[in-house]
Design a protein around this motif. Structure first.
Motif, PDB file in Angstrom:
ATOM      1  N   GLU A  97      26.984 159.499  25.068  1.00 15.67           N
ATOM      2  CA  GLU A  97      25.594 159.957  25.229  1.00 15.67           C
ATOM      3  C   GLU A  97      24.944 159.334  26.465  1.00 15.67           C
ATOM      4  N   ASN A  99      26.029 159.486  29.350  1.00 13.48           N
ATOM      5  CA  ASN A  99      26.539 160.257  30.484  1.00 13.48           C
ATOM      6  C   ASN A  99      27.731 159.611  31.163  1.00 13.48           C
ATOM      7  N   GLU A 101      31.706 159.312  31.759  1.00 11.78           N
ATOM      8  CA  GLU A 101      32.809 160.273  31.724  1.00 11.78           C
ATOM      9  C   GLU A 101      34.095 159.695  31.149  1.00 11.78           C
ATOM     10  N   LYS A 138      35.219 161.948  28.304  1.00 15.02           N
ATOM     11  CA  LYS A 138      34.166 162.579  27.515  1.00 15.02           C
ATOM     12  C   LYS A 138      34.652 163.920  26.959  1.00 15.02           C
TER      13      LYS A 138
END
Length: 146
Positions: A97, A99, A101, A138
């Motif tokens: 969450e 952001n 990767e 992710k």
């Protein structure tokens, strides 16, 4: 059994759990200080604990600075009950969450921890020091959670 975000007051019990493990034992328990825990929990990332009657039995800590899992440990008496999986999932949901990767971790070869990460969908990607290096993107995490 309760899962929640770690608090400063939890560090002593987190250290107790970390030093109770039968695998991935610290050669010197003084190598991971209370201040290290404080930094990883509140300045570098975030952590979660599982407790029973206010006694912490497991914890997990993600590090956003180095994009890795700093810790995921259970007291040996509580292994095999799904606690590690729940802590793992709470931690990775939060991590991605943010952001981020990719995330990585290292664990000792030929251990239950190594098998746990394989089962959880992590990819082996070489060696980090004397540990097996695992990675997860992710996208891979999203696909595992469908």
């Amino acid at each position: 059994m309760t899962y929640r975000e770690a608090k400063f007051q939890d560090i002593q019990q987190i250290q107790f759990v970390r030093n109770s493990v039968k695998e991935n034992i610290l050669s010197n328990p003084g190598l991971v200080t209370d201040e290290d825990c404080n930094q990883y929990l509140f300045n570098r990332g975030k952590g979660w604990v599982c407790e029973i009657n206010t006694k912490i039995i497991g914890f997990a800590i993600a590090d956003l600075v180095n994009n890795n899992i700093w810790a995921l440990f259970l007291h040996p008496e509580f292994e095999g009950r799904g606690i590690g999986k729940t802590l793992h999932n709470l931690m990775l949901n939060w991590y991605f969450e943010q952001n981020k990767e990719d995330v990585w971790l290292g664990t000792a070869p030929n251990t239950r921890a190594e098998q746990f990460y394989i089962k959880m969908g992590w990819r082996k990607n070489g060696i980090h020091g004397k540990e097996v290096r695992f990675e997860l993107t992710k996208t891979e995490w999203s696909n595992l959670n469908k």
